[in-house]
Design an enzyme around this catalytic site. Structure first.
Site: not given
Ligand code: MRU
Length: 349
Positions: A50, A92, A240, A250
């Site tokens: 996230g 990341r 993101d 996202n």
């Molecule tokens: O791969 P992830 O689980 O880190 O991806 C998370 C997302 O895409 C969320 O929607 C985004 O980070 C927003 S979290 C407030």
């Protein structure tokens, strides 16, 4: 009333504690970290995930790392700390919050050139604490603005996990849902499963269940049909990275949901703090999209679900053009089109 979910990341003395998001909802396992390398690994392997939570983890990795640099010479400290910042930043690539947090922490060193090492270490930890506290405050504010776009009794669809687990606490898209539910307990939440990592069915469902907010899970493939049957009133997702024109990266599959929402005249909102906005990128084409290990697609719970040797694609994120975004819910208000202008103004506040 105390929240009933577990916070994703917190200080336990000088150690960084995280709930292991890879094993939820089966187990509530807390892991403790004492080195920045361990935290970088936890970011890469999705122990914590996230975008805002990853930003906070990056800041905490730097606070831990700063303390472990053994020198009394400020110049040597700055050089070693800069190297560490570069390492953390790369953990990341798609989420903006990580590089934003690293830049903010690094500014402590830049702005205090003649400061003693012990004081720099203290200031870095203070800045990391600030980033964590500000994220919680931003999410509460996003919730307060966002609840106004959720009609009474609405069926709200969300994707991936943009909740407390994905942030320092409370959540962005789930922050909106939390605030809306507190005002109107007749709203219904639909959580898409979110293949391949299952953030929706494992994490969003877990977190809402823990908070006593009723939620129903559906497969990602069911979204079109459910919308066609007029069973969704509004969509709220996280982000993101948001480009200067409002294009939004996202979780993979968000674009599909946005196009379907547009086809069915359903409002599609993005909820994100300003730390997710990258005004240096003009549009979505400049956002780097992380490609993750194909084994996340070919295997489920350690078992192969694809014949051996068959390759798989595993892009972790996709891009939703801003034309499909009804509004961007931030901590300073709901941004509307044209996004180039509303985003610029929001960043000036
Ligand atoms: O791969 P992830 O689980 O880190 O991806 C998370 C997302 O895409 C969320 O929607 C985004 O980070 C927003 S979290 C407030």
């Amino acid at each position: 009333m105390p929240e009933q979910y577990l916070p994703p990341i917190y200080w336990d003395g000088d150690e960084v504690a995280m709930i292991d998001q890879r094993v939820l909802p089966r187990r509530e396992k807390i892991l403790k970290f004492t080195t920045p390398q361990q935290i970088i690994k936890a970011i890469k392997n999705m122990t914590i995930r996230g975008a805002p939570a990853v930003g906070v983890a990056g800041a905490m990795a730097l606070a831990v790392g700063a303390r472990r640099i053994e020198t009394n010479d400020s110049k040597t400290f700055s050089r070693k700390f800069e190297q560490l910042c570069q390492l953390v930043k790369k953990a990341r690539p798609t989420g903006n919050n990580l590089s934003w947090a690293v830049e903010r922490i690094y500014s402590v060193v830049v702005e205090n050139p003649r400061t003693e090492v012990a004081e720099l270490q203290r200031l870095i930890r203070q800045k990391a604490d600030e980033i964590l506290a500000e994220d919680v405050a931003a999410n509460k504010s996003i919730g307060a603005w966002g609840k106004n776009v959720i009609p009474t009794g609405a069926r709200v669809l969300t994707y991936c996990n943009a909740g407390a687990l994905a942030t320092a606490d409370y959540g962005t898209a789930l922050g909106v849902i939390r605030a809306a539910y507190a005002a109107d307990s007749s709203i219904q939440v639909l959580a898409c499963e979110t293949r391949p990592f299952l953030q929706g069915s494992r994490l969003t469902a877990y977190e809402l269940m823990r908070s006593n907010i009723p939620v129903t899970v559906l497969t990602d493939n069911a979204v079109g049909s459910i919308m066609q049957q007029q069973k969704v009133d509004v969509v709220v997702v996280g982000a993101d990275r948001i480009a200067a024109n409002g294009d939004t990266a996202n979780k993979i599959g968000t674009y599909t949901v946005a196009v379907l929402a547009n086809t069915h005249n359903i409002p599609f909102y993005v909820a994100a703090p300003r730390s997710t906005i990258d005004a240096s990128i003009a549009d979505g084409s400049g956002i780097p999209i992380e490609q993750r290990n194909p084994s996340e697609v070919t295997h489920l719970g350690g078992r192969a679900i694809v014949p051996p040797g068959v390759p798989a694609l595993n892009p972790a994120f996709d891009l939703t053009p801003s034309k499909y975004v009804t509004g961007i819910i931030t901590e300073v208000g709901i941004l509307r089109k044209p996004y180039k202008r509303s985003i610029r103004k929001a960043l000036e506040i």
